[in-house]
Design a protein around this motif. Structure first.
Motif, PDB file in Angstrom:
ATOM      1  N   LEU A 267      -5.970  14.802  -1.857  1.00  0.00           N
ATOM      2  CA  LEU A 267      -4.153  15.033  -0.634  1.00  0.00           C
ATOM      3  C   LEU A 267      -3.573  14.382  -1.770  1.00  0.00           C
ATOM      4  O   LEU A 267      -3.619  12.734  -1.589  1.00  0.00           O
ATOM      5  CB  LEU A 267      -4.432  15.046   1.167  1.00  0.00           C
ATOM      6  N   GLY A 268      -2.241  15.266  -1.987  1.00  0.00           N
ATOM      7  CA  GLY A 268      -1.312  13.806  -2.849  1.00  0.00           C
ATOM      8  C   GLY A 268      -0.753  14.114  -4.126  1.00  0.00           C
ATOM      9  O   GLY A 268      -1.213  15.113  -4.738  1.00  0.00           O
ATOM     10  N   PRO A 269      -0.155  13.467  -4.427  1.00  0.00           N
ATOM     11  CA  PRO A 269       0.181  11.710  -3.678  1.00  0.00           C
ATOM     12  C   PRO A 269       1.881  12.257  -3.087  1.00  0.00           C
ATOM     13  O   PRO A 269       2.268  12.690  -2.738  1.00  0.00           O
ATOM     14  CB  PRO A 269       0.954  11.135  -5.652  1.00  0.00           C
ATOM     15  N   GLU A 270       1.549  11.507  -2.186  1.00  0.00           N
ATOM     16  CA  GLU A 270       2.784  11.191  -1.270  1.00  0.00           C
ATOM     17  C   GLU A 270       2.865   9.479  -1.008  1.00  0.00           C
ATOM     18  O   GLU A 270       2.517   9.110  -0.553  1.00  0.00           O
ATOM     19  CB  GLU A 270       1.586  11.721   0.225  1.00  0.00           C
ATOM     20  N   PHE A 271       4.366   9.638  -0.709  1.00  0.00           N
ATOM     21  CA  PHE A 271       4.614   8.161  -0.339  1.00  0.00           C
ATOM     22  C   PHE A 271       4.587   7.778   0.946  1.00  0.00           C
ATOM     23  O   PHE A 271       4.445   9.335   1.882  1.00  0.00           O
ATOM     24  CB  PHE A 271       6.622   8.722  -0.041  1.00  0.00           C
ATOM     25  N   PRO A 272       4.000   6.888   1.444  1.00  0.00           N
ATOM     26  CA  PRO A 272       3.789   6.268   2.941  1.00  0.00           C
ATOM     27  C   PRO A 272       5.056   6.387   3.715  1.00  0.00           C
ATOM     28  O   PRO A 272       6.076   6.440   3.910  1.00  0.00           O
ATOM     29  CB  PRO A 272       2.782   4.919   2.500  1.00  0.00           C
ATOM     30  N   PRO A 273       4.806   6.654   4.885  1.00  0.00           N
ATOM     31  CA  PRO A 273       5.827   5.980   6.244  1.00  0.00           C
ATOM     32  C   PRO A 273       6.855   5.055   5.791  1.00  0.00           C
ATOM     33  O   PRO A 273       8.301   5.093   5.482  1.00  0.00           O
ATOM     34  CB  PRO A 273       5.528   5.424   7.673  1.00  0.00           C
TER      35      PRO A 273
ATOM     36  N   ASN B 244       6.101   7.116  -9.578  1.00  0.00           N
ATOM     37  CA  ASN B 244       6.322   9.127  -9.254  1.00  0.00           C
ATOM     38  C   ASN B 244       5.000   9.495 -10.568  1.00  0.00           C
ATOM     39  O   ASN B 244       3.919  10.110 -10.536  1.00  0.00           O
ATOM     40  CB  ASN B 244       7.317   9.237  -9.332  1.00  0.00           C
ATOM     41  N   GLU B 245       5.761   9.105 -11.903  1.00  0.00           N
ATOM     42  CA  GLU B 245       4.639   9.531 -13.368  1.00  0.00           C
ATOM     43  C   GLU B 245       3.203   9.570 -13.162  1.00  0.00           C
ATOM     44  O   GLU B 245       2.229   9.995 -13.162  1.00  0.00           O
ATOM     45  CB  GLU B 245       5.818   9.155 -14.299  1.00  0.00           C
ATOM     46  N   ALA B 246       2.687   7.996 -12.149  1.00  0.00           N
ATOM     47  CA  ALA B 246       0.879   7.409 -12.327  1.00  0.00           C
ATOM     48  C   ALA B 246       0.392   7.798 -11.723  1.00  0.00           C
ATOM     49  O   ALA B 246      -0.603   8.818 -11.678  1.00  0.00           O
ATOM     50  CB  ALA B 246       1.525   5.718 -12.679  1.00  0.00           C
ATOM     51  N   ALA B 247       1.265   8.469 -10.367  1.00  0.00           N
ATOM     52  CA  ALA B 247       0.343   9.008  -9.151  1.00  0.00           C
ATOM     53  C   ALA B 247       0.721  10.380  -9.578  1.00  0.00           C
ATOM     54  O   ALA B 247      -1.154  10.774  -9.244  1.00  0.00           O
ATOM     55  CB  ALA B 247       1.578   8.412  -7.980  1.00  0.00           C
TER      56      ALA B 247
END
Length: 817
Positions: A757-763, A738-741
């Motif tokens: 856009l993001g950072p976002e978790f993929p499905p 989370n921190e790095a993203a």
């Protein structure tokens, strides 16, 4: 004056490394040759010469090379340019490209080998248990590799143990280089020249009267060599004489026969070239002429031809023209399954000029194909295979055919380089000034957009070969069927009725379900728990053939549970269905008919595809159930019905390309039906029969789908209007991911503002215990792609300098599919 070489090493390094060479070596070494060099403390790698010059490196002292491995360049200059383009465009290291491009046998790497020191007295030395085990093993065998010591001690880190033994001067650590490729040799025999005179032959036969079996073998040898003047294989002699190899050995020991070996190819064409003249109908001929006209203007040509319109015949004619000019042709396909049928068709016309190259081939087989292509001999004229073919060392490439160009399998996902074979093929054709044709019944929106905006030439073939009608498409509303209790398992009454009618008329059926396994979810009816993979954020899929629950991401598996793992209730039911369940239901519904399944589970072996396809072609199978492997370009003459089991799980997917893909997949699978005079039928089962994509498939309206999707892409800023680059941060630590993203997204937003856009978790946010988080960068048309990549490069360099994020890797994916 000192001489230096810049080498590409098979490591993910940003720069080439410079080594020093002598004046004599500089006269011999050429670009594209392999050199063995030391890199790091004592590892030896194979490097490819990218440049020869006289400028010493500024930061470090150039080491001398270890040895020269080639007498002439292994890699062509065009290939080196191509590698450089791939590395720059797809933002990866040239070493990654080199690893992808070369068969493993060419990448010599040293392996640390441990040997006992000479004149060592072990009696006086104090050893712990692990050290004693290693010494004891080395007394039984002369040397051991590091991997062997790891398995002996059953631990990963064995270097501390070995270092202690080196300090005690008990063992030596050597670096040994292994040449992996071994040519395949065939054993032959011939008569000793001393016995070739007729008088000598009679004398030797008289002498062998006491050894009747040897005499019999010798007489067989004479009769076989009298018929054909070719050398005789030992295998053939043993078989024809009905003898054992020991008897032949006796003749060799008596020096009556002499043995010798000859190198042979592992992959050989067996059979006769058919005497086929390709006769194009008037529509094909017109299309062929149009393609030729566009080639004269050096344009990339997009061939939009409906399924079964005879695109392959046009490709064969184009290949024929190029081969007659002494040039090479490359035929790219998205799936290995497709190569099986096409190889036979191409070999019918071109015989042994056709070579095949894909990942199911062994390392040695790939080396042989690589050499044929590099030598540009008769066997390397036409290459057919999957995406990795673009890396072969073509000498004189004249034509590239990219068949089913819309397929997402042309994109490499892991490992780097994450290239798209179709786009890379356009660049490769440009390097060789070769012609390139992209063909599909459902072109990708990007390619069709390029054709409509004069970047590519568009040629259309709207009629099926032999004026066969397009199949009739019918949509079955399974929501209503469920409500009216008109379903048997996952089959609507309508589908069963049509399958029965087709089988009655001795015709074949294809059923498509884009999910393998028996059931994707196992659920407890009492507490609602479903077994999850401990390493990934996905539920386990039930496979009935081996009674296992399996993860399709990491391979984790457990035995099928008959009680809930959470509440111990025995009320467990399966949700959803895959190809295995469809197959099981079909066997219950049609017990007298032969049913086969084609998915990743049934096509693991090298020839598995061939066996399934051949059995279906020869009508040994009545119904074939499969995943998307079935949809692409296969030509079955007797298929009158195609059933799509559930269209909804294709449409409801979190991806901007989901609707385009669904349309392509359904139309392609529909195209397998009715390829001869009788009109075929396609049944699409859906809970949402009025969905615009399903309606467009039922009318085969590509234009309507294209316009609608293009409007949406324009509105939401997606390709072809915007370019995409996806950065994925992956790490085993959730909070560090989370921190790095977050840091990366902030740094990119400072430059690109709203286009990040993001950072976002993929499905699926966790795979193999690593967490994934995505950042998407959108690049408008007017923004320079080169400068954008330079900025991303700078940001990534700053990111790598932060020690806290060292464990969080960043994967760059340009043009993600």
């Amino acid at each position: 004056m000192s001489h230096f070489v810049d080498l590409i090493l098979p490591l993910p390094l940003e720069k080439r490394f410079t080594y020093s060479i002598t004046y004599e070596e500089a006269q011999f070494i050429k670009k594209g040759m392999r050199l063995a060099v030391q890199f790091g403390k004592n590892r030896i790698y194979t490097g490819i010469v990218a440049d020869i010059h006289q400028n010493p490196p500024e930061v470090y002292e150039a080491k001398p090379i270890h040895q020269i491995l080639d007498e002439k360049p292994l890699i062509t200059r065009e290939q080196l340019k191509f590698w450089e383009w791939i590395s720059q465009y797809y933002l990866c290291a040239e070493g990654d490209v080199m690893r992808a491009a070369l068969p493993g046998a060419f990448l010599l790497e040293s392996e640390s080998v441990v040997k006992l020191s000479k004149d060592v007295d072990i009696e006086d030395v104090i050893l712990n248990d692990e050290e004693y085990l290693v010494i004891e093993a080395l007394q039984r065998q002369s040397s051991m590799k590091i991997q062997e010591i790891e398995s002996l001690l059953d631990r990963k880190k064995v270097l501390p143990v070995i270092n202690k033994l080196v300090e005690k001067q008990l063992v030596d650590l050597n670096q040994e280089i292994y040449e992996q490729f071994k040519p395949k040799e065939e054993r032959y025999v011939k008569l000793n020249p001393a016995y070739e005179a007729e008088s000598e032959m009679h004398r030797i036969l008289d002498e062998l009267s006491r050894a009747p079996k040897q005499r019999e073998v010798l007489l067989t040898y004479f009769s076989l060599t009298a018929r054909s003047k070719k050398p005789l294989k030992v295998k053939t002699l043993v078989k024809e004489a009905g003898a054992s190899s020991a008897i032949v050995k006796g003749l060799l020991n008596k020096k009556i026969l002499v043995e010798f070996y000859e190198e042979i190819d592992r992959v050989q064409f067996q059979g006769d070239i058919g005497n086929h003249e390709i006769k194009l109908n008037e529509f094909q001929q017109k299309t062929f002429e149009e393609v030729k006209t566009n080639f004269e203007e050096d344009k990339v040509c997009l061939l939009h031809g409906v399924t079964s319109s005879g695109k392959t015949e046009i490709y064969i004619r184009l290949i024929e023209e190029v081969v007659n000019q002494g040039k090479q042709a490359l035929y790219l396909l998205p799936e290995i399954a497709l190569t099986t049928q096409l190889i036979r068709r191409l070999q019918d016309y071109f015989g042994e000029k056709v070579v095949v190259y894909h990942s199911k081939y062994s390392v040695n087989e790939r080396v042989e194909v690589f050499k044929h292509v590099r030598e540009n001999d008769q066997k390397g004229k036409i290459v057919i295979g999957a995406r990795s073919c673009i890396f072969l060392p073509f000498k004189n490439l004249g034509l590239i055919v990219v068949d089913e160009e819309h397929e997402s399998t042309f994109k490499q996902f892991d490992p780097a380089p994450r290239y798209h074979a179709r786009d890379a093929a356009v660049v490769l054709a440009n390097l060789f000034q070769a012609q390139i044709i992209l063909g599909s019944a459902t072109p990708s929106i990007e390619s069709y957009f390029n054709a409509n905006h004069s970047k590519y030439a568009l040629v259309e073939l709207k009629r099926r070969f032999g004026n066969v009608h397009m199949p009739e498409v019918e949509v079955v509303d399974i929501k209503t069927a469920h409500r009216k209790k008109k379903m048997k398992g996952h089959f609507s009454e309508r589908l069963i009725e049509e399958i029965r009618a087709s089988l009655m008329e001795q015709e074949q059926v294809i059923l498509f379900q884009n999910r393998r396994g028996f059931s994707p979810i196992l659920e407890c009816n009492t507490c609602g728990h479903s077994p999850q993979c401990p390493n990934c954020d996905v539920s386990l899929t039930y496979h009935s053939h081996n009674n296992q629950l399996r993860c399709h991401y990491c391979g984790y598996h457990i035995a099928m549970q008959h009680q809930c793992m959470a509440c111990s209730s025995s009320e467990i039911s399966t949700k959803g269905f895959g190809t295995e369940q469809v197959e099981a239901e079909l066997k219950a519904l049609f017990p007298k008919h032969k049913i086969a399944r084609m998915d990743q589970d049934t096509t693991r072996g090298k020839h598995a595809y061939e066996k399934i396809i051949e059995a279906f072609e020869n009508h040994e199978t009545d119904i074939l159930v499969g995943t998307q492997m079935l949809t692409k370009g296969l030509d079955f003459r007797k298929v009158s019905l195609v059933g799509i089991m559930n269209a909804d799980n294709l449409l409801n997917f979190p991806d901007f390309r989901a609707h385009e893909r669904s349309f392509q997949l359904m139309l392609q699978v529909a195209g397998r039906a009715g390829r001869t005079q009788k009109r075929g039928k396609v049944l699409i089962q859906s809970y949402n029969p009025n969905h615009q994509i399903i309606q467009q498939v039922s009318t085969g309206d590509y234009e309507a789908m294209y316009k609608e999707q293009l409007e949406e892409r324009y509105q939401y800023q997606y390709p072809p209007y915007y370019r995409l680059i996806r950065l994925t941060v992956k790490c085993r630590d959730f909070s560090k991911t989370n921190e790095a993203a977050q840091w990366l997204a902030m740094a990119l937003e400072n430059v690109f503002d709203r286009n990040v856009l993001g950072p976002e978790f993929p499905p699926v946010a966790r795979i193999r215990n690593e967490y994934y988080k995505n950042i998407l960068i959108k690049i408008p048309v007017k923004q320079s792609l080169g400068k954008t990549k330079q900025v991303i490069h700078r940001v990534l360099n700053s990111y790598k300098a932060i020690g806290a994020f060292r464990s969080a890797r960043v994967i760059v994916n340009v043009d993600p599919q």
